[in-house]
Design a protein around this motif. Sequence first.
Motif, PDB file in Angstrom:
ATOM      1  N   SER A  58      26.458 -44.077  43.161  1.00 54.26           N
ATOM      2  CA  SER A  58      26.709 -45.068  42.113  1.00 54.26           C
ATOM      3  C   SER A  58      25.989 -46.354  42.491  1.00 54.26           C
ATOM      4  O   SER A  58      25.446 -46.479  43.590  1.00 54.26           O
ATOM      5  CB  SER A  58      28.218 -45.352  41.968  1.00 54.26           C
TER       6      SER A  58
ATOM      7  N   LEU B  65      33.006 -45.685  45.635  1.00 47.83           N
ATOM      8  CA  LEU B  65      32.240 -45.299  44.455  1.00 47.83           C
ATOM      9  C   LEU B  65      32.256 -46.343  43.341  1.00 47.83           C
ATOM     10  O   LEU B  65      31.281 -46.499  42.611  1.00 47.83           O
ATOM     11  CB  LEU B  65      32.800 -43.982  43.891  1.00 47.83           C
ATOM     12  N   THR B  66      33.362 -47.050  43.196  1.00 44.34           N
ATOM     13  CA  THR B  66      33.535 -47.931  42.041  1.00 44.34           C
ATOM     14  C   THR B  66      33.681 -49.385  42.475  1.00 44.34           C
ATOM     15  O   THR B  66      34.025 -49.681  43.620  1.00 44.34           O
ATOM     16  CB  THR B  66      34.774 -47.534  41.227  1.00 44.34           C
TER      17      THR B  66
ATOM     18  N   LYS C 203      36.021 -51.330  41.526  1.00 41.79           N
ATOM     19  CA  LYS C 203      37.440 -51.557  41.818  1.00 41.79           C
ATOM     20  C   LYS C 203      37.763 -51.192  43.266  1.00 41.79           C
ATOM     21  O   LYS C 203      38.429 -51.946  43.978  1.00 41.79           O
ATOM     22  CB  LYS C 203      38.308 -50.735  40.854  1.00 41.79           C
ATOM     23  N   GLN C 204      37.297 -50.023  43.706  1.00 45.75           N
ATOM     24  CA  GLN C 204      37.529 -49.612  45.096  1.00 45.75           C
ATOM     25  C   GLN C 204      36.847 -50.579  46.060  1.00 45.75           C
ATOM     26  O   GLN C 204      37.426 -50.972  47.082  1.00 45.75           O
ATOM     27  CB  GLN C 204      36.974 -48.197  45.320  1.00 45.75           C
TER      28      GLN C 204
END
Length: 418
Positions: A177, A260-261, A263-264
Motif C-alpha cells: 500500500s 497497511l493502512t 489508521k494502523q
Amino acid sequence: MGTLIHYIIFYLSELIQVVIFIAGCYFFGMSIFGWIKREEQVSNIKPQKKFALVVAAHNEELVISHIIDSLFKQNYPRHLYDVFVIADNCTDNTSKIAEAHGAMVHIRENNAKRGKGYALEWMFDRIFRMDTHYDAIAVFDADNLVSPNFLTEMNNQLCRGHKVVQGYIDSKNPFDSWITCSYSIAFWLSNRIFQLPRYNLNLSCSLCGTGFCIDTSVLKELKWGATCLTEDLEYTLKLALNGIKIGWAHRAVVYDEKPLTLKQSWRQRKRWMQGHADCASKYLLPLFKQAFSQGDLTALDCALYLFQPIRFIFVGLMTIMMWIQTVYPEFPLFSIRYVFPVQVWYIMGLFEMLYGPLIILAEKKFNLKVLLGFVIYPIYCLTWAPIALQGFLQKDNKEWNHTAHTRQLSIGDLENGN
C-alpha cells in the motif's frame, strides 16, 4: 487583541524557521557521512559467540512460523544459538505453532504489565538463570524475517569489541500500500543517513526495537528496565548515559512488516511519539548535563534526537502558514516574516525531493514503484506533525496497543523475489 495575535504569529514564524534551518543543517551534515561504507576485514573472524535468539510474540499465529524457520536457516553453527519465543498473554495458537517449529516457548501471562518491554525483561531474567551460558541475546519481533547471515555479522561485530549492535531494518511488504511504501522509504533512508553516519563517526546508533543484539554482560550490569512504550529508544538513551555505544551491522538484514493502512500507521506512530515524549521527560536533562560536563558528543547527539518531534510539528506548522499566505495573502492578521529569503526554502525543498531518491539509489532499492512512492511520501512526512503533537499531549497514557500482522512470507520467498 488582533495586533497581539499578529505579532505572536509574526515572531513565531521566525522562531520556527530558525529551528527548522538549524536542525536541517545538522541532520544533513550528519547524513553526508552515510555515503561512506567501512570496508571491514572479516576473514580472520570465526564463529565463536553463542546467542540466545528471543522472539517477542502476542497473538502472532499467522506469522510466527516464518520467523522461526528463518532463524533456523542461519549460516552459523547450530550449536551456537538457541531460539526462544515469548508467548506473551496469547489467546491463540502462537505457542503451539512456535513449539512445533522447534522454538523453546516460554508462556507469560501478566495483564498488569503489558507490552514488549516487560516481556523482554521477564525473558532476560529467565535466560540468566539457565545453565547454558549465552554470550549475547538477539531480539526480534514475531512478524520479522531474518537474513541467513545475520548471526555471522553480529558475531563479527561483537568480536570487534562492540557490546550492542543494531542490524539493518528492511521491509517485508514495501509495495502492499502507499503507507507500506512510505514506511519502507523512511526506514531505507534512516539506515543510510541516520544509522550508518553515526557508526562511521564513532557515535552511537539507535536501537530499532528488533534486529539487535546485546552482550549479556551489559544486560546483567545495567539491567533492562526499558518498559515504556518505546523500549528501544529508552534503552538507547540508557546506554548513552552509561558510555556504551551501539554499533551497526549494515549487512545483517531483518525484514519487518509495515502497517497497511493510515489508521494502523497513525496508531503505531502515535505510540512511538508517546514513548518518545516520555523518554524526553526522563532523559533530556541528564543527557545535556553529561554532554556539557564531560564533553560527550554521543550524549549530545542523543539529546538532539529527542527534539525530532518538535521539528516535525514545526515543519507542519510552517507548511500550513506558507500555504495560507500563498493562497490567501489577504488572510486577516496573518503575515510571515522570512528570516531567510523565500528562495532558500524553495531550494531546500527541491534539494530534499532529490536527495531522498539518490540515497535510495545508493541503497540499490530504486525502481519505478519506489519512484512513485516518493510522489506520495511528502504526505506521509506531513502526517508526522499532528501525530507528534497528539503523542506529546497523550504521553502519560501508557496503554500498549498491539499491531496485527498478517503478511505470510518465508525468507526464501522474500529474498528470491528480490
